[in-house]
Scaffold this active site. Sequence first.
Site, PDB file in Angstrom:
ATOM      1  N   PRO A 215       0.797  -1.238   0.000  1.00 29.30           N
ATOM      2  CG  PRO A 215      -0.031  -1.014   2.168  1.00 29.30           C
ATOM      3  CD  PRO A 215       0.680  -1.975   1.268  1.00 29.30           C
ATOM      4  CG  PHE A 216       2.208   2.996   2.606  1.00 30.06           C
ATOM      5  CD1 PHE A 216       1.560   4.218   2.558  1.00 30.06           C
ATOM      6  CD2 PHE A 216       1.699   2.024   3.449  1.00 30.06           C
ATOM      7  CE1 PHE A 216       0.444   4.480   3.348  1.00 30.06           C
ATOM      8  CE2 PHE A 216       0.597   2.269   4.248  1.00 30.06           C
ATOM      9  CZ  PHE A 216      -0.037   3.502   4.196  1.00 30.06           C
ATOM     10  CD  GLU A 233       5.677   0.218   9.984  1.00 28.76           C
ATOM     11  OE1 GLU A 233       5.614   0.684  11.127  1.00 28.76           O
ATOM     12  OE2 GLU A 233       6.545  -0.615   9.634  1.00 28.76           O
ATOM     13  CE  LYS A 249       8.981  -3.869  15.676  1.00 33.72           C
ATOM     14  NZ  LYS A 249       9.219  -3.858  14.248  1.00 33.72           N
TER      15      LYS A 249
END
Length: 430
Positions: A215-216, A233, A249
Amino acid sequence: MRTSLNQTIKNPEVFKQQLLCWAQQFDDVVLLDSNDYKDQYSNYDAVLAVDAFTSLQTDYIDAFERLKEYQKTTKDWIFGYLTYDLKNSIEDLESKNFDGLGFPDLYFFQPKKLILIKGDVAEFQYLNMVDDEIESDLLAIEQSSNINIQESKHPIKIKPRIHKDEYFEKVNRMLAHIHRGDIYEANFCQEFYAENSVINPLEVYNKLNQISKPPFATFFKSFDKYLLSASPERYIKKEDDKVISQPIKGTAKRSKNEKEDLRLAENLANDPKERSENIMIVDLVRNDLSHTATKGSVQVEELCKVYSFLQVHQMISTITSKVSEDIHPVDIIKTTFPMGSMSGAPKISAMKIIEDLEETKRGLYSGAVGYFTPKNDFDFNVIIRSILYNETKKYVSYSVGSAITAKSNPLKEYEECLVKAKAMREVLES
């Protein structure tokens, strides 16, 4: 001032590829791509910024103050990155480990040309000095193709900076710090690298993005330096008076067998060691956000939720806060940087131990890339699952890490690193 023009696009995926090919002519390029991943905090499907009108490049000394001044003076969209080593600007810390890449500690630029994609609409936002180029650029973009991009023919020989036995020894030293009470958790990272290597950055990015679909995702070019990122993230985002942080995490591999894959995700969700990792960092992020939050506004919206990506399952939490108008956006970043998921708890002690045990200066790895808007909003990812390349030095690098806690098993931590490294290794060695 910017001129804005909306253009309907037939095929957004094809258009993004055309955009990226067209953008290669510029010295400064940032493509941020969500790969159609949508959550409640998504604004755009993709953003492309090219061709610096103004820029800021600096080492860590007074870096945040200089960024604050640049952002305040520009009052426009600015895109760039923050390296992990900006920690030295915030605390009495240092970065003396080997650096084969040589990225500046901080770099931001104000693009002349900005294209925002949402659904089937591309919004062209050009500075007035170049707004007469929108029509010709649109034509050039539609004619762009990656057909002529040469594939890399030279095999890349990846080497570990820390060998397996040495990794075990270092993790055991970190565990000794934890058992002694110096820290609760620390993210320990290792570099894999190749020297005298030539890659085609666009080809490598496309392959990495294709097998990961994160997504990034980011393609970042600044002259001879490249970031090719498949990050899953978000570090931090500000939208109006709301701040959102989404630390990861907890990691588990995927399986092609549906039942086995579901079992792996469920095991991750219920793993006490992975949950304790995540909760420790959630507490750290809550504390970091409280420095700029209005009283009582820090909330944990989502705790230890497992999300599935093409390569791995990840455990993600979402923490939010509210800020008043008089808080400068750069101060929100400064008081939360580096992100808890890539440092540890307590943060300063963890970063000192990390510096002592790691062999490589992190630089851009475990830093952040993103943008500020003219409205003082921002959005930044965490630079993980990323390939870094210095074209002049012919140096290729990627790093991976895992969180070490009292319950860590060195062999399992090493195996987690290899799971995270799988996509980068496949792309470079294929």
